[in-house]
Motif scaffolding. Structure first.
Motif, PDB file in Angstrom:
ATOM      1  N   SER A   1      -3.510  -0.355   4.928  1.00 36.69           N
ATOM      2  CA  SER A   1      -4.652  -0.621   4.157  1.00 36.69           C
ATOM      3  C   SER A   1      -5.533   0.515   3.773  1.00 36.69           C
ATOM      4  N   PRO A   2      -5.932   1.107   2.772  1.00 35.45           N
ATOM      5  CA  PRO A   2      -6.911   2.221   2.742  1.00 35.45           C
ATOM      6  C   PRO A   2      -8.334   1.795   3.177  1.00 35.45           C
ATOM      7  N   GLN A   3      -8.495   0.522   3.083  1.00 34.19           N
ATOM      8  CA  GLN A   3      -9.970   0.239   4.065  1.00 34.19           C
ATOM      9  C   GLN A   3      -9.602   0.462   5.422  1.00 34.19           C
ATOM     10  N   LEU A   4      -8.697   0.166   6.033  1.00 30.46           N
ATOM     11  CA  LEU A   4      -8.400   0.170   7.411  1.00 30.46           C
ATOM     12  C   LEU A   4      -8.385   1.776   7.683  1.00 30.46           C
ATOM     13  N   GLY A   5      -7.645   2.426   6.741  1.00 30.53           N
ATOM     14  CA  GLY A   5      -7.453   4.111   6.961  1.00 30.53           C
ATOM     15  C   GLY A   5      -8.628   4.594   6.935  1.00 30.53           C
ATOM     16  N   ARG A   6      -9.697   4.273   6.138  1.00 28.88           N
ATOM     17  CA  ARG A   6     -11.158   4.949   6.133  1.00 28.88           C
ATOM     18  C   ARG A   6     -11.864   4.714   7.124  1.00 28.88           C
ATOM     19  N   ILE A   7     -11.791   3.347   7.826  1.00 25.57           N
ATOM     20  CA  ILE A   7     -12.523   2.745   8.922  1.00 25.57           C
ATOM     21  C   ILE A   7     -11.900   3.740  10.214  1.00 25.57           C
ATOM     22  N   LEU A   8     -10.460   3.760  10.438  1.00 25.29           N
ATOM     23  CA  LEU A   8     -10.071   4.785  11.513  1.00 25.29           C
ATOM     24  C   LEU A   8     -10.460   6.022  11.199  1.00 25.29           C
ATOM     25  N   GLU A   9     -10.417   6.525  10.281  1.00 27.59           N
ATOM     26  CA  GLU A   9     -10.998   7.799   9.835  1.00 27.59           C
ATOM     27  C   GLU A   9     -12.389   8.087  10.340  1.00 27.59           C
ATOM     28  N   GLU A  10     -13.296   7.205   9.926  1.00 30.37           N
ATOM     29  CA  GLU A  10     -14.778   7.168  10.299  1.00 30.37           C
ATOM     30  C   GLU A  10     -14.877   7.112  12.040  1.00 30.37           C
ATOM     31  N   LEU A  11     -13.966   6.270  12.696  1.00 24.86           N
ATOM     32  CA  LEU A  11     -13.823   5.947  14.065  1.00 24.86           C
ATOM     33  C   LEU A  11     -13.504   7.467  14.718  1.00 24.86           C
ATOM     34  N   ALA A  12     -12.519   8.012  14.237  1.00 23.26           N
ATOM     35  CA  ALA A  12     -12.057   9.175  14.613  1.00 23.26           C
ATOM     36  C   ALA A  12     -13.097  10.275  14.640  1.00 23.26           C
ATOM     37  N   GLU A  13     -13.720  10.363  13.594  1.00 24.96           N
ATOM     38  CA  GLU A  13     -15.001  11.232  13.599  1.00 24.96           C
ATOM     39  C   GLU A  13     -16.142  11.018  14.494  1.00 24.96           C
TER      40      GLU A  13
ATOM     41  N   ASP B   1       5.490   3.612   9.978  1.00 22.97           N
ATOM     42  CA  ASP B   1       5.282   3.326   8.770  1.00 22.97           C
ATOM     43  C   ASP B   1       3.737   3.419   8.388  1.00 22.97           C
ATOM     44  N   PRO B   2       3.273   4.760   7.693  1.00 20.20           N
ATOM     45  CA  PRO B   2       1.822   4.930   7.389  1.00 20.20           C
ATOM     46  C   PRO B   2       1.100   3.906   6.194  1.00 20.20           C
ATOM     47  N   ARG B   3       2.136   2.940   5.651  1.00 22.06           N
ATOM     48  CA  ARG B   3       1.421   2.320   4.413  1.00 22.06           C
ATOM     49  C   ARG B   3       0.730   1.298   4.866  1.00 22.06           C
TER      50      ARG B   3
ATOM     51  N   PHE C   1       0.787  -1.274  -0.024  1.00 28.00           N
ATOM     52  CA  PHE C   1      -0.043  -0.020   0.030  1.00 28.00           C
ATOM     53  C   PHE C   1       0.897   1.297   0.102  1.00 28.00           C
ATOM     54  N   ASP C   2       0.228   2.408  -0.514  1.00 25.79           N
ATOM     55  CA  ASP C   2       0.803   3.770  -0.453  1.00 25.79           C
ATOM     56  C   ASP C   2       0.877   3.996   0.755  1.00 25.79           C
ATOM     57  N   PRO C   3       1.499   5.179   1.427  1.00 26.80           N
ATOM     58  CA  PRO C   3       1.278   5.688   2.701  1.00 26.80           C
ATOM     59  C   PRO C   3       0.021   6.521   2.618  1.00 26.80           C
ATOM     60  N   TYR C   4      -0.683   6.256   3.821  1.00 26.48           N
ATOM     61  CA  TYR C   4      -2.093   7.036   4.286  1.00 26.48           C
ATOM     62  C   TYR C   4      -1.889   8.354   4.370  1.00 26.48           C
ATOM     63  N   THR C   5      -1.350   9.162   3.513  1.00 24.08           N
ATOM     64  CA  THR C   5      -1.166  10.400   3.865  1.00 24.08           C
ATOM     65  C   THR C   5      -1.715  11.284   2.636  1.00 24.08           C
ATOM     66  N   LYS C   6      -1.886  12.788   2.996  1.00 24.31           N
ATOM     67  CA  LYS C   6      -2.587  13.549   1.816  1.00 24.31           C
ATOM     68  C   LYS C   6      -1.845  13.381   0.545  1.00 24.31           C
ATOM     69  N   GLU C   7      -0.426  13.287   0.793  1.00 24.35           N
ATOM     70  CA  GLU C   7       0.248  13.368  -0.612  1.00 24.35           C
ATOM     71  C   GLU C   7      -0.271  12.136  -1.538  1.00 24.35           C
ATOM     72  N   PHE C   8      -0.951  11.335  -1.193  1.00 26.26           N
ATOM     73  CA  PHE C   8      -1.592  10.162  -1.854  1.00 26.26           C
ATOM     74  C   PHE C   8      -3.011  10.262  -1.643  1.00 26.26           C
ATOM     75  N   GLY C   9      -3.603  11.417  -1.454  1.00 27.01           N
ATOM     76  CA  GLY C   9      -5.122  11.469  -1.589  1.00 27.01           C
ATOM     77  C   GLY C   9      -5.740  10.877  -0.354  1.00 27.01           C
ATOM     78  N   HIS C  10      -5.127  10.753   0.838  1.00 22.42           N
ATOM     79  CA  HIS C  10      -5.628  10.079   2.011  1.00 22.42           C
ATOM     80  C   HIS C  10      -5.698  11.073   2.998  1.00 22.42           C
ATOM     81  N   ASN C  11      -6.622  10.846   4.125  1.00 24.25           N
ATOM     82  CA  ASN C  11      -6.372  11.424   5.464  1.00 24.25           C
ATOM     83  C   ASN C  11      -6.481  13.081   5.356  1.00 24.25           C
ATOM     84  N   LEU C  12      -7.277  13.440   4.419  1.00 29.38           N
ATOM     85  CA  LEU C  12      -7.220  14.924   3.877  1.00 29.38           C
ATOM     86  C   LEU C  12      -7.751  15.900   4.977  1.00 29.38           C
ATOM     87  N   GLU C  13      -8.418  15.402   6.132  1.00 31.47           N
ATOM     88  CA  GLU C  13      -8.980  16.152   7.191  1.00 31.47           C
ATOM     89  C   GLU C  13      -7.988  15.932   8.730  1.00 31.47           C
TER      90      GLU C  13
END
Length: 695
Positions: A574-586, A570-572, A548-560
């Motif tokens: 799964s995008p699925q995990l990243g989205r779930i964690l973002e939802e959890l954070a919100e 190492d933030p690389r 996976f790519d790093p789950y960062t803004k540079e790769f279109g993730h974690n924009l907020e």
């Protein structure tokens, strides 16, 4: 025409009298305190050793006193009264006394005798940014010398302000505001360093039946101007920190003893010397979760009356040395000792000799069948009568010889029907030939020719793992894993529980410590602090490991910026995990700080990860939970389950002292700090169960 009325209803004559009265009163009040003008000053405290012990100070006032100490020595300066705040009644020793000013303090005040200027009152102190040390040879400086030897440099340098202050490293060319209040990069308060250094001595504290814990790292994350700090001359500190989401109360003794309450209401108490707890009345203690007590030396308990212990679950006792149990029965013959096992089994396994000594009667009542297997010889000696009563048959079988009254037993036993050399009756009696057999015997004692003995059933002794550390090392595939037997035994026992429940223990993290993000040392390499991933060490060129790519803004993730990956991670993921964690954070209402994300197999071994850790697949993250209340942690658990987190591991605290929760997208399972549900915290189990996890 009506007469005109003026002041107080007086006429023209009355007005003249009143004017004269006011004029005379003003002349009379010219030298009356408060009516003779307000003369204020700024100055420097040069002496606080008030002989009356009223907290007065000698102040050299700018513009009123020269800095030439030959003309006006410190001892000739007037004593200034110090105004107290409204929370100090200045009576009978109540309130905060005396005031806290030192030689060299800049103050502001006024003279209550505007003409004589001999009765100053200090109303406050003035901070600044000192750019040089004081010179005791001049006024407006602390007159005390750092060294009384004229040949030494300290002779011409004032004691205050210190350069630097030994308790904090506070020096010149920085604001007089306490470093703890400012929290500026490059100006760390020495106390924080001292605490962190000593905290490293209290990690991996063993727990009987559980995994180690550690002194939590300091929750200090102050922001100016919200931390209100009081520090004494010797280095005692009080903090009331109102920094949002990091509100703390902290009290610290210069020797290192302290207590700290973090933003979540969690309280840490550390005593670097001896501690005493004396309660003249009753004492009550309630613990909603686990209670871990580790005593490094002896533990002595003396109960002068009854001692009642109730265990609703299992009770495990491990004694590495000898055990002696004495029951004195109150010194009477009517006392007793009882052990009741209801609806269960009891097994006793002893590797060596067992000796039972009974002073009087020995009564044994067994209400079912008895089976005794002896794999070797049995000797019973009875000094009196042996009365053997059986209501039914008695069967005795021997695969060899049965001897009675041994060793003098030389006569063979005979039975009815056995051949007997009795011979014929002698001549002259009957002359009849005998039957040549024994003609009578006991009708109830039967003796056979050859006994058929059942085989002895040999039962193995119950075993104890004498080297649990090696067992865990083998299970984790880590030959250099560093832990004690207590922790290893807890992990090993937990693995057995998971296997019994159909869970692969190699996917659960039993040695998690946050990869050093919250302090501590690696259980494998011994490296202290954050363990850098390959990615963090070579961010621009490293591409190995994760798909996976790093789950960062540079790769279109974690924009907020809902996820904050610490610098060593190492933030690389799964995008699925990243989205779930973002939802959890919100949902949780807070940015999630990640202390462990993707791990390469090499890095996973370096930090003591499980063999099949899903961190290696980019499907797991460890979320820091510092400054959180129990309610916030439970809320996080509920919302983690709601957004789709499958694997949940709780560490409060971990062996490093860090508090965090492991979240992954592996199989549905949950565990406590040993990597097993067996070590899960009691306060978390109801919420975990309600959220769908098996506890």
């Amino acid at each position: 025409m009506q007469q005109r009325r003026t002041i107080f209803g007086l006429g023209k004559e009355g007005t003249s009298v009143l004017s004269f009265f006011i004029y005379a009163l003003n002349k009379f009040m010219e030298n009356f305190q408060g009516q003779d003008g307000f003369v204020w000053f700024t100055g420097v405290v040069e002496d606080r050793n008030d002989p009356t012990k009223l907290g007065r100070v000698r102040v050299r006032c700018v513009g009123y006193h020269t800095d030439n100490k030959t003309k006006i020595p410190t001892e000739d300066l007037p004593w200034a009264w110090v105004m107290q705040n409204v929370h100090t009644p200045a009576m009978s020793g109540w309130g905060d006394t005396p005031g806290f000013m030192v030689e060299g303090t800049w103050v502001v005040g006024f003279f209550r005798d505007a003409e004589s200027l001999q009765e100053p009152i200090v109303i406050g102190t003035l901070p600044g940014v000192p750019n040089q040390a004081g010179n005791p040879n001049y006024g407006f400086h602390d007159p005390r010398r750092r060294d009384e030897d004229p040949d030494k440099e300290g002779y011409n340098i004032s004691k205050y302000p210190p350069t630097p202050l030994s308790s904090s490293d506070h020096g010149i060319n920085e604001p007089d505001t306490n470093r703890l209040a400012r929290n500026e990069t490059g100006f760390d308060h020495k106390m924080l360093t001292t605490k962190a250094t000593d905290q490293a001595n209290y990690i991996n504290i063993p727990v009987a039946g559980g995994v180690p814990f550690a002194e939590p790292a300091s929750a200090y994350q102050a922001e100016y101007p919200f931390n209100h700090v009081m520090e004494s001359e010797s280095g005692h500190i009080k903090e009331y920190d109102d920094t949002e989401k990091n509100e703390r109360i902290h009290e610290y003794h210069r020797a290192g003893t302290f207590y700290e309450i973090d933003g979540g209401g969690n309280r840490t108490v550390k005593i670097v010397g001896d501690g005493y707890h004396v309660v003249a009345g009753s004492d009550h203690l309630f613990v909603g979760g686990n209670c871990n007590i580790t005593v490094e030396s002896n533990c002595n308990m003396y109960v002068k009356k009854d001692w009642n212990i109730q265990v609703d679950g299992d009770m495990n006792l491990l004694v590495q040395g000898n055990k002696t149990e004495q029951v004195m029965c109150g010194g009477t013959t009517e006392g007793f000792s009882k052990e009741i096992v209801k609806n269960g089994f009891k097994t006793t396994s002893v590797d060596h000799t067992v000796t039972n000594i009974f002073g009087e009667k020995f009564n044994e009542h067994i209400k079912s069948d008895i089976t005794k297997d002896y794999t070797t010889n049995v000797i019973e000696r009875i000094g009196g009568t042996y009365d053997f009563d059986v209501t039914k048959e008695v069967t005795m079988d021997s695969a060899s010889t049965i001897k009675i009254n041994q060793p003098s037993a030389t006569q063979l036993a005979a039975r009815k029907g056995d051949t007997a050399d009795t011979g014929d009756d002698p001549p002259g009696i009957t002359g009849v030939d005998g039957s040549n057999v024994i003609e009578t015997g006991s009708p109830t004692v039967l003796i056979g020719d050859n006994g058929i003995a059942d085989e002895v059933v040999e039962t193995e002794l119950l075993e104890v793992d004498l080297d649990p550390v090696e067992t865990v090392r083998s299970a984790y595939g880590l030959d250099n894993l560093n832990m004690d037997a207590t922790q290893a035994r807890a992990i090993s026992d937990g693995r057995a529980v998971e296997i019994a429940n159909g869970i692969d223990p190699d996917t659960n993290e039993g040695i998690e410590y946050g990869d050093g993000g919250g302090g501590g040392t690696s259980p494998v390499t011994g490296e202290a602090g954050p363990i850098q991933t390959e990615s963090s060490l070579n961010q621009e060129n490293y591409t190995g490991g994760s798909e996976f790519d790093p789950y960062t803004k540079e790769f279109g993730h974690n924009l907020e910026d809902r996820l904050r990956f610490l610098g060593h991670t190492d933030p690389r993921i799964s995008p699925q995990l990243g989205r779930i964690l973002e939802e959890l954070a919100e949902s949780y209402g807070s940015t999630l700080t990640i202390t462990s994300a993707y791990r390469s197999p090499t890095y996973n071994k370096k930090v003591g990860g499980a063999k099949k850790s899903v961190h290696q697949e980019g499907l797991a993250c460890d979320v820091v939970m510092s400054n959180t209340t129990k309610e916030q942690r439970l809320d996080f658990i509920k919302k983690a389950g709601a957004v789709g987190i499958k694997g949940l591991g709780l560490y409060f605290s971990s062996s490093s002292g860090a508090n965090f929760i492991h979240c992954d997208l592996g199989r549905t399972r949950q565990w406590g700090p040993s990597g097993s549900r067996k070590s899960q915290y009691g306060w978390a189990k109801p919420t975990l169960k309600a959220a769908g996890w098996f506890v």
